[in-house]
Scaffold this motif. Sequence first.
Motif, short mmCIF file in Angstrom:
data_model
loop_
_atom_site.label_atom_id
_atom_site.label_comp_id
_atom_site.label_asym_id
_atom_site.label_seq_id
_atom_site.Cartn_x
_atom_site.Cartn_y
_atom_site.Cartn_z
N ILE A 368 0.85 -1.21 0.00
CA ILE A 368 0.00 0.00 0.00
C ILE A 368 0.87 1.25 0.00
O ILE A 368 0.60 2.22 -0.70
CB ILE A 368 -0.95 -0.01 1.22
N VAL A 369 1.96 1.20 0.79
CA VAL A 369 2.86 2.36 0.82
C VAL A 369 3.47 2.56 -0.57
O VAL A 369 3.52 3.68 -1.09
CB VAL A 369 3.98 2.18 1.89
N MET A 370 3.92 1.47 -1.18
CA MET A 370 4.56 1.62 -2.49
C MET A 370 3.57 2.14 -3.52
O MET A 370 3.89 2.97 -4.35
CB MET A 370 5.19 0.31 -2.93
N ARG A 371 2.34 1.64 -3.42
CA ARG A 371 1.34 2.14 -4.37
C ARG A 371 1.13 3.64 -4.18
O ARG A 371 1.04 4.40 -5.15
CB ARG A 371 0.02 1.40 -4.17
N ALA A 372 1.08 4.09 -2.90
CA ALA A 372 0.92 5.53 -2.63
C ALA A 372 2.10 6.32 -3.19
O ALA A 372 1.96 7.46 -3.61
CB ALA A 372 0.78 5.76 -1.13
N LEU A 373 3.28 5.70 -3.22
CA LEU A 373 4.47 6.38 -3.77
C LEU A 373 4.44 6.38 -5.30
O LEU A 373 5.31 6.96 -5.93
CB LEU A 373 5.75 5.67 -3.31
N GLY A 374 3.46 5.71 -5.87
CA GLY A 374 3.35 5.67 -7.33
C GLY A 374 4.09 4.50 -7.96
O GLY A 374 4.22 4.41 -9.18
N ILE A 375 4.61 3.61 -7.10
CA ILE A 375 5.34 2.44 -7.63
C ILE A 375 4.32 1.38 -8.06
O ILE A 375 3.45 1.01 -7.27
CB ILE A 375 6.32 1.90 -6.55
N PRO A 376 4.40 0.93 -9.30
CA PRO A 376 3.40 -0.04 -9.76
C PRO A 376 3.58 -1.42 -9.12
O PRO A 376 4.69 -1.78 -8.73
CB PRO A 376 3.64 -0.11 -11.27
N ASN A 377 2.48 -2.17 -9.05
CA ASN A 377 2.50 -3.51 -8.41
C ASN A 377 3.66 -4.38 -8.88
O ASN A 377 4.30 -5.06 -8.09
CB ASN A 377 1.22 -4.30 -8.74
#
Length: 422
Positions: A368-377
């Motif tokens: 979830i944190v990575m997604r918030a940073l804009g990092i794709p799955n």
Amino acid sequence: MVDKKAKISFQEKNIEVPIIEGTMGKPAIDARKLDQKGFLSYDPGFTSTASCSSAITYVDGENSTLLYRGYPIEQLAEHCDFLDVAYLLFNGELPKPLAKEKYQGIINSHNLLHDQINNIYRGYRRDAHPMAVMIGVVGSMSAFYFDDMNINNLKHRRQSAYRLLAKMPTIAAWSYTYSLGLPFIYPKYDVGYGDNFLNMMFSVPNKPYQVNPVLSKAFEKILILHADHEQNASTSTVRLVGSTGANPFACIASGIASLWGPAHGGANEATLKMLSEIKNESRIGDYIKRAKDKDDDFRLMGFGHRVYRNHDPRAEIMKKTCHDILDELGLNNEPLFKLANTLERIALEDEYFIEKKLYPNVDFYSGIVMRALGIPNSMFTAVFALARTAGWIAHWNEMMTSAENKIGRPRQIYTGKTRRNL
Ligand code: ACO
């Protein structure tokens, strides 16, 4: 040290085996001479086997403790950046300011890739998974650095470690930009480790990109929390491959391959996929039911851990970081985060999860944190790989210096046909 022994009795045989104790943790039965005494030890999945002695990381699953070189993960995540931690894991101590400056300079001076490596990327399909590309590119680095390398020489091992750590963000970021058909953005000399990665991921030549300091700090935390975790599957893979004397880039490529699986580093990607599939809170019950059903191979991703039978201390830090990031970005009502919170609460109240001591692990929130940073799955596990490189190289180096180092060669219990004739 007191000479402690355990006794094993079986049929007519009575043998004594030495007990080995570390500075902390459970004592171990020294099984090295069992073979000579007519026994093997049997432990598929190595649930009760210490494969080596190590002074790098300590995990106490019952008390939710994680220490890197003796320092609690909570303190490191609060006060250090990732390069401090990478230095600590490899060298045993945190760097003093001058040493840190020098280390940062060395890492940044190695962050470019050999120009020929660009061509390797071009051989991949654009839709290849970044982990598939990383395994290939890191493995192929063994074709670039080999003839002047003596893995028994500490100076050479250090050089390999610098190269691996320094180049990994470039390798990972390029595996993403390549998939988009965007030009490769080169790493910078005067930018921090994590920021360099974010810059290579998100900047494009025709638009400036500024890394938000709050996001940058959160990213460093992700890296620190994933930097090492003693003899997990990927680190054990690196050690096993390294025990044969293989080239270090080949060893790390094997670690990346091992990390990719959903039971290990792939869990962060799998968690987000699962949350997107659950979609809304009304469907949580169905998924919990499936996770408990013996005839369904579905598992609640981001839950459970081989060693943590109480909470995962990294998950606590990650959850807080998750709140901070969503606050900063004004995404408090982000449906996936709310869904994750509710799922966590329902699972933790469920008899099945309580009885089996299944708690959220670090990957439940890191996605979830990575997604918030804009990092794709598809890049979640690649980020994990770049963080874990710090641990892999520290373990590889430690193993190479250990007097106990032997080629890893497990035994087996043979269950096939007994001897027969044609
Ligand atoms: N959902 C439902 N049931 C589970 C889960 C889960 N996530 N995890 C374990 N169980 C159950 C198993 O079915 C088993 O039940 P049984 O005793 O009735 O057979 C019991 O709990 C013990 O599980 P094992 O698989 O024996 O535990 P093991 O230590 O081998 O596995 C693992 C640990 C692989 C992490 C497991 O919990 C899992 O698959 N979790 C989901 C994937 C995941 O989140 N992985 C990330 C690990 S952390 C990391 O790599 C950073």
